[in-house]
Design an enzyme around this catalytic site. Structure first.
Site, PDB file in Angstrom:
ATOM      1  CB  CYS A 127      -0.912   0.021   1.223  1.00 39.40           C
ATOM      2  SG  CYS A 127      -2.376  -1.031   1.109  1.00 39.40           S
ATOM      3  CB  CYS A 207      -6.053  -3.814  -4.671  1.00 39.99           C
ATOM      4  SG  CYS A 207      -5.275  -2.192  -4.731  1.00 39.99           S
ATOM      5  CB  CYS A 232      -4.745   1.815   1.998  1.00 40.66           C
ATOM      6  SG  CYS A 232      -5.229   3.532   1.765  1.00 40.66           S
TER       7      CYS A 232
HETATM    8  S1  SF4 Z   1      -4.783  -2.951  -1.210  1.00 41.19           S
HETATM    9 FE1  SF4 Z   1      -3.540  -4.833  -1.466  1.00 41.19          FE
HETATM   10  S2  SF4 Z   1      -2.833  -4.877  -3.594  1.00 41.19           S
HETATM   11 FE2  SF4 Z   1      -3.651  -2.792  -3.156  1.00 41.19          FE
HETATM   12  S3  SF4 Z   1      -1.878  -1.593  -2.652  1.00 41.19           S
HETATM   13 FE3  SF4 Z   1      -2.715  -2.376  -0.701  1.00 41.19          FE
HETATM   14  S4  SF4 Z   1      -1.700  -4.380  -0.296  1.00 41.19           S
HETATM   15 FE4  SF4 Z   1      -1.278  -3.781  -2.446  1.00 41.19          FE
END
Ligand code: SF4
Length: 250
Positions: A127, A207, A232
């Site tokens: 993230c 995501c 995030c």
């Molecule tokens: S939500 Fe998951 S895939 Fe998206 S940036 Fe964060 S860790 Fe990476």
């Protein structure tokens, strides 16, 4: 123009009294909060949107006031194809003229996530390079930003203020007070198209590796399911709130 905006002064610099402004807007309607934000920080404010399951409401409200407001969209490279399609169609439908796609730096991906599988071992690091850093760079051009967070999302958002300061920038959360019922009613009234994954049981969409269908009673439970992670990182302050936040004038 709203009564809230009529009563404001034009202060928007470091002397702005965030607590007083938050207290004045605490019970205001989202549209009035947006008018205040876009008026007070004209040319120096952006709206950050995921074009997710609930995004259409805030984007529609903003487009009614100023369709040229910069909208920052974090294209992490890990989004569902449906989200990318929705971002294009919704922006066109609402007449938004300045949607900016923020992507992770090539070098960060090459060094930290060459296999595009960092999410399997370190979601915070993933993230960070795909969301936190790109947004931080984009926000350098602005003094304030607008988010779509709501208290009913739970967790740390239960104590969400309408106006706050973080890392030297002012953040407006116009929908902080609204309920899911109010959001749904607004979307129906204005015939706003839902994110295509909502009908497949995704009440919150991020995501693809970190999103799964979820219980409609706990809308964000499908995000990073099975882990302690709930955010995030873009809303985690990197510095203590400066003393100047509690004084000054509005
Ligand atoms: S939500 Fe998951 S895939 Fe998206 S940036 Fe964060 S860790 Fe990476």
């Amino acid at each position: 123009m709203s009564a809230v905006l009529d009563q404001r002064d034009v202060t928007s610099g470091p002397s702005l009294d965030i607590r007083a402004l938050d207290a004045r807007l605490r019970d205001a309607e989202p549209q009035a909060i947006l008018e205040e934000a876009l008026g007070r920080y004209a040319g120096r404010i952006a709206l950050v949107s995921s074009f997710g399951a609930e995004s259409a409401v805030l984007l529609h409200m903003a487009a009614q006031i100023d369709p040229s407001v910069p909208v920052l969209f974090l294209d992490t490279g890990m989004l569902f194809g449906q989200t990318l399609d929705y971002r294009k169609k919704l922006a066109a439908q609402l007449g938004l003229t300045d949607v900016r796609d923020l992507r992770p730096a090539y070098q960060d991906l090459a060094v930290r996530d060459p296999g595009q599988d960092l999410w399997k071992t370190d979601t915070d690091a993933c993230c960070h390079i795909r969301k936190v850093v790109p947004l931080e760079h984009a926000l350098a051009d602005f003094d304030a930003w607008i988010t779509g967070r709501k208290r009913f999302h739970g967790g740390d958002r239960l104590r969400l203020k309408v106006v706050e300061r973080s890392d030297g920038k002012v953040k407006f959360n116009p929908l902080a007070n609204w309920t899911k019922t109010q959001l749904d009613a607004y979307a129906a009234e204005h015939a706003l198209p839902p994110h295509p994954l909502v009908e497949f049981g995704y009440p919150s969409v991020g995501c693809w590796p970190c999103t799964q269908p979820a219980d409609s009673e706990d809308l964000r439970s499908g995000r990073w399911a099975g882990s302690d992670k709930t955010e995030c990182g873009i809303h985690v302050p990197k510095a203590p709130v400066p003393a100047m936040d509690v004084g000054g004038d509005i």
